[in-house]
Design an enzyme around this catalytic site. Structure first.
Site, PDB file in Angstrom:
ATOM      1  N   ASN A 484       0.649  -1.266   0.024  1.00 61.94           N
ATOM      2  CA  ASN A 484       0.110   0.014   0.072  1.00 61.94           C
ATOM      3  C   ASN A 484       0.791   1.245   0.202  1.00 61.94           C
ATOM      4  O   ASN A 484       1.109   1.807   1.067  1.00 61.94           O
ATOM      5  CB  ASN A 484      -0.813  -0.027   1.372  1.00 61.94           C
ATOM      6  CG  ASN A 484      -2.095   0.928   1.066  1.00 61.94           C
ATOM      7  OD1 ASN A 484      -1.687   2.189   0.713  1.00 61.94           O
ATOM      8  ND2 ASN A 484      -2.939   0.750   1.857  1.00 61.94           N
ATOM      9  N   ASP A 485       1.032   1.631  -1.507  1.00 63.08           N
ATOM     10  CA  ASP A 485       2.001   2.906  -1.388  1.00 63.08           C
ATOM     11  C   ASP A 485       1.667   3.941  -0.622  1.00 63.08           C
ATOM     12  O   ASP A 485       2.666   4.922  -0.209  1.00 63.08           O
ATOM     13  CB  ASP A 485       1.933   3.429  -2.789  1.00 63.08           C
ATOM     14  CG  ASP A 485       2.641   2.356  -3.640  1.00 63.08           C
ATOM     15  OD1 ASP A 485       3.674   2.060  -3.460  1.00 63.08           O
ATOM     16  OD2 ASP A 485       2.386   2.567  -4.939  1.00 63.08           O
ATOM     17  N   CYS A 486       0.419   4.148  -0.079  1.00 62.38           N
ATOM     18  CA  CYS A 486      -0.089   5.164   0.702  1.00 62.38           C
ATOM     19  C   CYS A 486      -0.041   5.045   2.047  1.00 62.38           C
ATOM     20  O   CYS A 486      -0.348   6.067   2.828  1.00 62.38           O
ATOM     21  CB  CYS A 486      -1.219   5.535   0.264  1.00 62.38           C
ATOM     22  SG  CYS A 486      -1.608   5.920  -1.515  1.00 62.38           S
TER      23      CYS A 486
END
Ligand code: GLC
Ligand code: GLC
Length: 813
Positions: A484-486
């Protein structure tokens, strides 16, 4: 099921769009080697060679008004009427419109006042050219004198410069015209040794190359000057914006028909004299190419080649099963989309600009899982390219440029999940092919020029990397983010102008990721099995030990009562826990902990999945977490930057839904597995297409979650890891045909109501015809397996010697 906008033609392997004003432009890709075209249902899009940023041949403006404007246009002038077979840009109402998106081609047919024009767009195999086969039919009772005008807009190759540096670009445009061919030669005079040619295989009555002349400075494409006036101007572009346009005059008697083609090609002049006359580009290769397609029958032959290519590729895996959506996705659209992710990674779509992202390390390793059975040799090379961008301490460049294969950290680094995905792709390749020699390939590390460590060494380095970066609970550190890049637990970004991923680290942060822990568990098992296969029991046992240690850390610290927490933040506080105000439960840690073997003996796996079902499942798919974040939380990062229900802030991020499908499969729950599969399946969205809006034939990255203004609205179709993982979840999880080191493992997990199905699978050069019977209406469990009539113990079909077909009969129970 038909929607208002179209339907599947399963036999032809096409999606048929029957009205042009789709809820969003619906895209297809042309090309399979080096030259690619994006082509929408109204012929919008652009063409590039290899790299959508550095070698863009034609222009396209994202975020345009309307969205999809600019492309491969043909204006038809019949009397005073001017129209386009693909409706745009004139949007003149048509008597009939149809767009067939097929595998590597798009065929658009428009008809008006008894004139029918069919445009077939495709890229011949092995050719740097896009062909527009044009067929014009007079279906009226009277003679027709028609004028056709082709139109496309050239790009100055470097797409970012092309759309930003007008003080230069407006002065450099150059063309040459020779017969029916228009040569775009901008910058050839200095350092380029390539040009673009746009030619007609038929005699033309005129041409234009200046946009100002053809369109008019104050006109839109829908009112372009030349087609509305009815005559080409013969304009030659000097600077400004060069275009290519041919005027073709046709006289057709009733029932008459004519067919010819436009050819758009990228020509490399490497190795020949650059000029044939001072300042005149050497056009020998361009002429020869156009010549080839001018020969009678050449275009049709080339098209047959494209069809045969895809037919052969897709015959690798074919299924006959009771669910029409699963069947058509598995047979056609899902593998087709997997090939798009192989070819384009996340580079060029209607949501990816072609100038932003290179090949992602994490993304590309996962993409391998979806195409390794189709193109094992190319998957092999891809894995080696990826491994070559890893550093000797295990760190991975998050992306690399396809032209140079050099890694870079332009969009950040230190994503502490990256390296583990390499284990999954490598093991998938060896299982598919049996080619253990890959493991001994010298790859070396990006920071040690001349090093020749093997691929297997990289896999061990990856395991060691996670072990060396663990936090207070013994769980893996997250770095700048995991899958989850975020989820940016270390960056604490407060400045609007900085990236959430590169904003720098909070001093001494020890934030941990439970998802990485689950992925690590899974990777340990994969690698242990590989070592066993290599006869290296000692290493396998060591990995079993690492698995056991991480498992106890997970079970001891990450169980929250009804699910696994997602992470521990920089302050050591849980993320994705009942104690959180928002974001109490996340999907990723449930999927990966279960897949990694957590919660097996103690009922937690099932409990975790039930919690997903109770708290995250919606009719549009499973949302990423709940409750959505309602305000920005600096300690969590980009995830809380999105409005509730969008993207990583509690959207349905389709990619991770597939892990839940697989997790249900691991528990033998066939109904639950198929339900989660179908919830995000695009083919199953046709009945609510006005809400869904995106293409019903390929997966979208996200579907708006329950907190969004319009739940169920999909975005970012085509280039998503969802493609590979849905193929894995369906073919291996539900249908249960799992490539394994010692053969094809048959391990279905289907709904009780499925009484039989068949899979035809090519595996290591042999064709297997697998027929599964389910007389007792169970979900899983193989009662008997026979191979060519002979009973086999267990559920693995050993690799056969010849081409087959080998008959495999499976009875569940
Ligand atoms: C995008 C990225 C992928 C990431 C995902 C979730 O799809 O390409 O790498 O895992 O978003 O943030
Ligand atoms: C992923 C996410 C996106 C984010 C990006 C940052 O692609 O899907 O939301 O902006 O990563 O790298």
């Amino acid at each position: 099921m038909k929607s208002t906008y179209g339907h599947f033609d399963d036999a032809a392997r096409e999606y048929v769009v029957t009205r042009p004003d789709t809820p969003l432009p619906w895209l297809n890709y042309l090309g399979q080697d080096d030259l690619y075209g994006l082509c929408t249902n109204t012929a919008g899009g652009y063409t590039f060679w290899r790299d959508a940023r550095l070698r863009r041949l034609t222009r396209y403006r994202h975020n345009n008004v309307p969205y999809d404007l600019g492309g491969r246009y043909l204006y038809v002038r019949d009397g005073d009427a001017v129209w386009n077979p693909g409706w745009k840009p004139t949007k003149t109402p048509l008597d009939r419109y149809e767009c067939r998106h097929g595998l590597g081609y798009t065929r658009i047919t428009g008809a008006k006042d008894g004139v029918e024009v069919e445009l077939l767009f495709f890229v011949p195999l092995g050719e740097n050219a896009e062909v527009w086969r044009t067929t014009v039919r007079n279906r009226s009772g009277a003679r027709k004198d028609l004028r056709l005008f082709s139109y496309l807009e050239f790009c100055f190759y470097e797409a970012l410069n092309d759309m930003t540096n007008f003080q230069r670009t407006y002065s450099i445009g150059e063309v040459e015209v020779e017969g029916s061919a228009i040569y775009h030669t901008t910058e050839y005079r200095e350092r380029r040794d390539h040009y673009t040619v746009f030619a007609c295989t038929r005699e033309v009555a005129g041409f234009d190359t200046s946009r100002d002349a053809f369109v008019g400075v104050h006109n839109g494409l829908h009112e372009a000057a030349v087609p509305f006036e009815g005559a080409a101007r013969g304009s030659v572009a000097h600077g400004w914006n060069p275009i290519g346009s041919h005027q073709v005059d046709l006289a057709l008697e009733p029932g008459g028909e004519e067919s010819f083609a436009f050819v758009l090609a990228y020509v490399d002049n490497d190795g020949v004299d650059r000029f044939e006359w001072p300042a005149v580009v050497n056009k020998e290769r361009g002429r020869a190419l156009v010549e080839r397609y001018t020969r009678e029958g050449a275009v049709d032959e080339a098209f047959d080649g494209v069809r045969a290519f895809w037919d052969d590729l897709l015959s690798t895996f074919e299924v006959d099963c009771p669910d029409e959506h699963a069947q058509r996705m598995a047979n056609v659209w899902n593998p087709y989309q997997c090939m798009a992710t192989f070819n384009l990674s996340r580079a060029a779509s209607l949501f990816e600009s072609g100038i932003g992202r290179g090949m992602g390390f994490r993304d590309s390793n996962q993409d391998v899982l979806g195409f390794v059975h189709l193109i094992p040799d190319r998957a092999r090379q891809r894995i080696l390219d990826l491994a070559g961008t890893q550093l000797s301490d295990g760190t991975c460049f998050h992306q690399y440029q396809p032209l140079t294969k050099q890694g870079n950290d332009a969009i950040g680094g230190d994503f502490y999940d990256d390296h583990l995905w390499l284990i999954l792709s490598t093991c998938a390749y060896v299982k598919e092919t049996g080619d253990v020699a890959l493991l001994d390939e010298p790859v070396g590390y990006a920071d040690t020029p001349g090093s020749a460590e093997t691929l297997l060494h990289h896999l061990e380095t990856s395991i060691a990397y996670t072990l060396s970066r663990r936090g207070e609970h013994g769980l893996p550190l997250i770095g700048h983010a995991d899958w989850n890049d975020c989820l940016n637990l270390n960056c604490f970004s407060t400045q609007p102008d900085e990236s959430f991923q590169t904003a720098g680290d909070v001093e001494g942060s020890r934030a941990e990721s439970v998802m990485i822990a689950g992925l690590f568990l899974y990777a340990c098992r994969e690698l242990a099995a590989l070592f066993r296969r290599l006869g290296r029991a000692g290493e396998a046992t060591r990995l079993d030990g690492l698995h056991a240690d991480m498992l106890s850390a997970v079970e001891e610290h990450a169980w929250d009562g009804d699910w696994y927490v997602r992470a521990f933040d920089a302050a050591g506080e849980p993320v994705g826990s009942r104690v959180c105000e928002e974001g109490q439960i996340f999907i990723e840690s449930q999927g990966w902990c279960v897949l990694g073997g957590a919660g097996g003996g103690n009922g937690r796996a099932r409990r975790a999945l039930e919690s997903v079902d109770e708290r995250l499942a919606t009719e549009h798919g499973i949302v990423l977490h709940q409750p959505a974040y309602t305000r920005y939380r600096v300690e969590l990062g980009e995830i809380s930057s999105y409005p509730p229900g969008y993207k990583e802030n509690a959207g349905v991020f389709c990619h991770n839904n597939t892990w839940i499908t697989l997790a249900w499969c691991s528990l033998g729950e066939g109904e639950r597995a198929l339900d989660t599969y179908l919830a995000i399946c695009p083919s199953a969205q046709e009945s609510r297409i006005d809400t869904y809006r995106s293409e019903p034939y390929v997966y979208a990255q996200v579907i708006a979650g329950r907190d969004a203004a319009i739940p169920g609205e999909a975005k970012n179709s085509w280039l998503t890891g969802t493609a590979a993982w849905t193929f894995v979840s369906l073919s291996q999880g539900i249908l249960g045909v799992k490539p394994d080191y010692d053969g094809l493992r048959i391990d279905p997990c289907i709904p009780r109501s499925w009484r039989s199905y068949r899979v035809r699978r090519r595996f290591r050069g042999t064709r297997y015809d697998i027929s599964v019977e389910n007389p007792d209406g169970v979900c899983s469990g193989v009662r008997s397996l026979t191979v060519d009539g002979r009973a086999v113990d267990g559920n693995v079909v050993p690799p056969a010697a010849g081409p087959g077909p080998v008959r495999v009969d499976v009875v569940l129970g």
